[in-house]
Design an enzyme around this catalytic site. Structure first.
Site, PDB file in Angstrom:
ATOM      1  CD  GLU A 264      -2.467  -0.957   0.511  1.00 19.36           C
ATOM      2  OE1 GLU A 264      -3.148  -0.294   0.373  1.00 19.36           O
ATOM      3  OE2 GLU A 264      -3.719  -1.944   0.333  1.00 19.36           O
ATOM      4  CB  CYS A 298      -1.621   7.395   0.896  1.00 24.72           C
ATOM      5  SG  CYS A 298      -3.790   6.637   2.014  1.00 24.72           S
TER       6      CYS A 298
HETATM    7  P1  NAD Z   1       8.440   5.120   4.637  1.00 24.53           P
HETATM    8  O1  NAD Z   1       8.283   5.123   3.354  1.00 24.53           O
HETATM    9  O2  NAD Z   1       9.018   5.862   5.463  1.00 24.53           O
HETATM   10  O3  NAD Z   1       7.781   4.335   5.566  1.00 24.53           O
HETATM   11  C1  NAD Z   1       7.028   3.449   6.034  1.00 24.53           C
HETATM   12  C2  NAD Z   1       7.094   2.632   6.868  1.00 24.53           C
HETATM   13  O4  NAD Z   1       8.176   1.861   6.582  1.00 24.53           O
HETATM   14  C3  NAD Z   1       7.911   2.888   7.930  1.00 24.53           C
HETATM   15  O5  NAD Z   1       7.413   1.459   9.282  1.00 24.53           O
HETATM   16  C4  NAD Z   1       9.423   2.471   7.831  1.00 24.53           C
HETATM   17  O6  NAD Z   1       9.732   2.495   9.140  1.00 24.53           O
HETATM   18  C5  NAD Z   1       9.030   1.404   7.126  1.00 24.53           C
HETATM   19  N1  NAD Z   1      10.527   0.877   5.655  1.00 24.53           N
HETATM   20  C6  NAD Z   1      10.791   2.069   5.237  1.00 24.53           C
HETATM   21  N2  NAD Z   1      12.205   1.472   4.305  1.00 24.53           N
HETATM   22  C7  NAD Z   1      11.849  -0.097   4.777  1.00 24.53           C
HETATM   23  C8  NAD Z   1      12.754  -1.144   4.770  1.00 24.53           C
HETATM   24  N3  NAD Z   1      13.517  -0.686   3.283  1.00 24.53           N
HETATM   25  N4  NAD Z   1      12.695  -2.470   5.320  1.00 24.53           N
HETATM   26  C9  NAD Z   1      11.805  -2.655   5.902  1.00 24.53           C
HETATM   27  N5  NAD Z   1      10.898  -1.200   6.578  1.00 24.53           N
HETATM   28  C10 NAD Z   1      11.128   0.550   5.995  1.00 24.53           C
HETATM   29  O7  NAD Z   1       6.504   5.956   4.925  1.00 24.53           O
HETATM   30  P2  NAD Z   1       6.334   7.429   5.908  1.00 24.53           P
HETATM   31  O8  NAD Z   1       6.614   8.831   6.010  1.00 24.53           O
HETATM   32  O9  NAD Z   1       6.030   6.569   7.361  1.00 24.53           O
HETATM   33  O10 NAD Z   1       3.695   7.674   5.405  1.00 24.53           O
HETATM   34  C11 NAD Z   1       4.073   8.447   4.018  1.00 24.53           C
HETATM   35  C12 NAD Z   1       3.832   7.660   3.234  1.00 24.53           C
HETATM   36  O11 NAD Z   1       3.232   6.324   3.280  1.00 24.53           O
HETATM   37  C13 NAD Z   1       3.619   8.568   1.592  1.00 24.53           C
HETATM   38  O12 NAD Z   1       4.290   7.583   0.546  1.00 24.53           O
HETATM   39  C14 NAD Z   1       2.074   7.479   1.771  1.00 24.53           C
HETATM   40  O13 NAD Z   1       1.044   7.689   0.681  1.00 24.53           O
HETATM   41  C15 NAD Z   1       2.194   6.269   1.603  1.00 24.53           C
HETATM   42  N6  NAD Z   1       0.945   5.783   2.800  1.00 24.53           N
HETATM   43  C16 NAD Z   1       0.288   4.627   2.189  1.00 24.53           C
HETATM   44  C17 NAD Z   1      -0.905   4.199   2.240  1.00 24.53           C
HETATM   45  C18 NAD Z   1      -1.452   3.546   1.726  1.00 24.53           C
HETATM   46  O14 NAD Z   1      -2.542   2.373   1.928  1.00 24.53           O
HETATM   47  N7  NAD Z   1      -1.365   2.746  -0.001  1.00 24.53           N
HETATM   48  C19 NAD Z   1      -1.276   4.842   3.699  1.00 24.53           C
HETATM   49  C20 NAD Z   1      -0.847   5.595   4.570  1.00 24.53           C
HETATM   50  C21 NAD Z   1       0.692   6.095   4.368  1.00 24.53           C
END
Ligand code: NAD
Length: 510
Positions: A264, A298
């Protein structure tokens, strides 16, 4: 230009309030090297543990052990656990919402809405616990029964983003638990306290119904340590919510070990406003979708594709409406736009606006930082409206801040091409009173997104419908009628009661 109202931080979501909320949720003393910071003031709210790769290993082992028992508990009985969890969310809605406000900076109404979504998914999952059905199919062979059955999958690793610090966890966990799986959750670094609170309620539900303790595990880990969860072969499904960048890192690693992913990822959502649109209604939908949650959903509306005949009027009205939004402390009554999550996010917002200007964009409203004197360690910005000549540059990207790019169009085919002309495919909408236009937008050659709405904005989905998006959004679906299948494995069973051994496709052997 806008002159938005601001409300200096005088937070209700203080360290003290957070401590009281956590106590009410059954969490005692917290301590450790991690500083949980408030985006409202920048202050440290509490200190928590920061887990290591060894902790991840221990958590996965415990979850796997518990799974071996949990998978044989009848699904409707597993539903009792989720039923109890949902009751606890109802009882503790205010406390959990306060943690969401304190850590993610959501206004009270949206934080309460997030917890309501958790209650809703628990209701859905409890009903689902009696409907994990397989199909019985006609066999081509006489005296044979052909059936598909669904079984628990194993350990589900849930990685969640800061902006829905608890709801995404519940979407995954409520379904995974009724499906007979165990869950290891890695929340976002910015929202450990909300995670600790939501996890404590599940611990209580587990105790109350006598479920195996190990079936839910919380690892407070940064992304580097989170990779241990991604790489662990005992984790059958990695359900990861976050940026496209994260998805690009996680998906190939899981694929390399033939695990399953549910992604997601980011969106770059657009609304088309047709000449026949009810502009009063469109305005409200647009302002909520674009400026609500400070542009940090998102599904936030990031691109407005508006017919040239109404473009000036609508853009002017959005700018005027933005001028009435109170920006500031999300725990204060009347605030509609809270802070960005941190400095990095603010810098990305500034960079995007600079780039938009260099690409010929005209800032019609907002964009500036506010409350910098009152809250120097917090980052509040005016929601921005920027007219763009085209969407070739910065408009292609998701900047996680309230920036609405406005593009004009002349005919619907052009509008749909613009709507689809970005790498992401999460949410979309059209405002129109023309049924033919609406149906065209929803047709196979219309919007290419996972969510396509008519006469509402792009954000604010209900849990009854499948949620997720196409292209770089990752293709995953959570919630909705058949999301449960992602958390189970399917077996095909052929039962021969004929006393003969006819082979399929008429093959003869022996
Ligand atoms: P992010 O990608 O920085 O982090 C999200 C999660 O992934 C965190 O828990 C982070 O620690 C983890 N993570 C990142 N890289 C990783 C890796 N290599 N291995 C394991 N874990 C890893 O995102 P954010 O800043 O927390 O949130 C905002 C983003 O999330 C936006 O792009 C938003 O659109 C997206 N989002 C999408 C949805 C959806 O349902 N499509 C819902 C909410 C947020």
């Amino acid at each position: 230009m806008t002159n938005p109202t601001t409300a200096p931080p005088a937070p209700g979501a203080t360290a003290d309030a957070v401590r009281k909320a956590l106590t009410a949720l059954g969490v005692d003393v917290l301590d450790g090297p991690h500083e949980a910071r408030s985006p409202i003031t920048g202050e440290v709210l509490a200190r928590t543990a920061e887990h290591t790769e060894t902790d991840v290993d221990t958590a996965v082992a415990a979850a796997h052990e518990a799974f071996l028992t949990w998978r044989d508990v009848p699904a409707p009985v597993r539903g009792n656990l989720v039923k109890r969890w949902g009751q606890l969310f109802t009882e503790h809605k205010a406390e959990l919402a306060l943690l969401v406000t304190a850590e993610a900076g959501k206004i009270e109404s949206e934080a309460l809405g997030e917890v309501q979504e958790m209650i809703d998914i628990c209701d859905l999952a409890v009903g689902q616990s009696r409907q994990l059905f397989g199909r019985t199919l006609p066999s081509e062979r006489p005296g044979h029964r052909l059936a598909e059955t669904w079984h628990p999958l194993g350990v589900v690793g849930v990685i969640s983003a800061f902006n829905f610090p608890v709801a995404v966890y519940a979407w995954n966990t409520a379904l995974a638990l009724v499906c007979g799986d165990a869950v290891v959750w890695k929340p976002a670094e910015a929202t450990y306290l909300s995670a600790i609170g939501a996890n404590a309620l599940l611990a209580q539900a587990v105790r109350d119904v006598g479920a195996p303790e190990g079936i839910h595990q919380l690892v407070l880990a940064d992304r580097a340590v989170g990779e241990a969860l991604v790489d662990d072969p005992r984790v059958a499904l990695v359900s990861a919510t976050g940026s496209v960048r994260m998805g690009r890192e996680v998906a190939p690693r899981v694929a390399a070990r033939f695990g399953r992913v549910l992604l997601e990822l980011g969106g770059n959502n657009a609304a088309i406003v047709a000449p026949s649109a009810d502009l009063d209604l469109a305005l409200r939908g647009i302002v909520f979708s674009a400026a609500g949650t400070a542009g940090q959903r998102c599904t936030t509306l990031r691109r407005l594709i508006v017919h040239t005949s109404v473009a000036d009027e609508l853009t002017g009205r959005i700018a005027a409406a933005y001028g009435t939004l109170t920006i500031g402390d999300p725990s204060a009554e009347g605030t509609l736009v809270g802070p960005l999550i941190n400095r990095t996010s603010f810098e990305a917002q500034q960079r995007a606006l600079t780039r938009a200007a260099a690409e010929g964009g005209e800032v019609v409203a907002g964009g500036a930082r506010v409350l910098a004197d009152e809250a120097p360690d917090a980052f509040y910005v005016q929601p921005a409206v920027v007219r763009m000549p085209d969407q070739s540059g910065v408009v292609q990207e998701e900047t996680f801040a309230p920036i609405l790019y406005v593009l004009a169009y002349d005919d619907l085919d052009e509008a749909i091409a613009l709507q689809n002309g970005v790498p992401q495919g999460l949410s979309s909408s059209i405002f129109t009173q023309d049924q033919a236009e609406a149906e065209r937008f929803l047709s196979a050659s219309g919007s290419d997104c996972g969510i396509a709405n008519v006469n509402i904005g792009t954000s604010g989905a209900e849990i009854g419908g499948a949620f997720g998006g196409e292209k770089e959004t990752g293709g995953g679906r959570e919630s909705g009628t058949d999301a449960w299948q992602a958390y189970m494995r399917r077996a095909t069973n052929t039962v021969n009661y004929s006393g003969q051994l006819p082979l399929a496709q008429g093959v003869k052997f022996l």
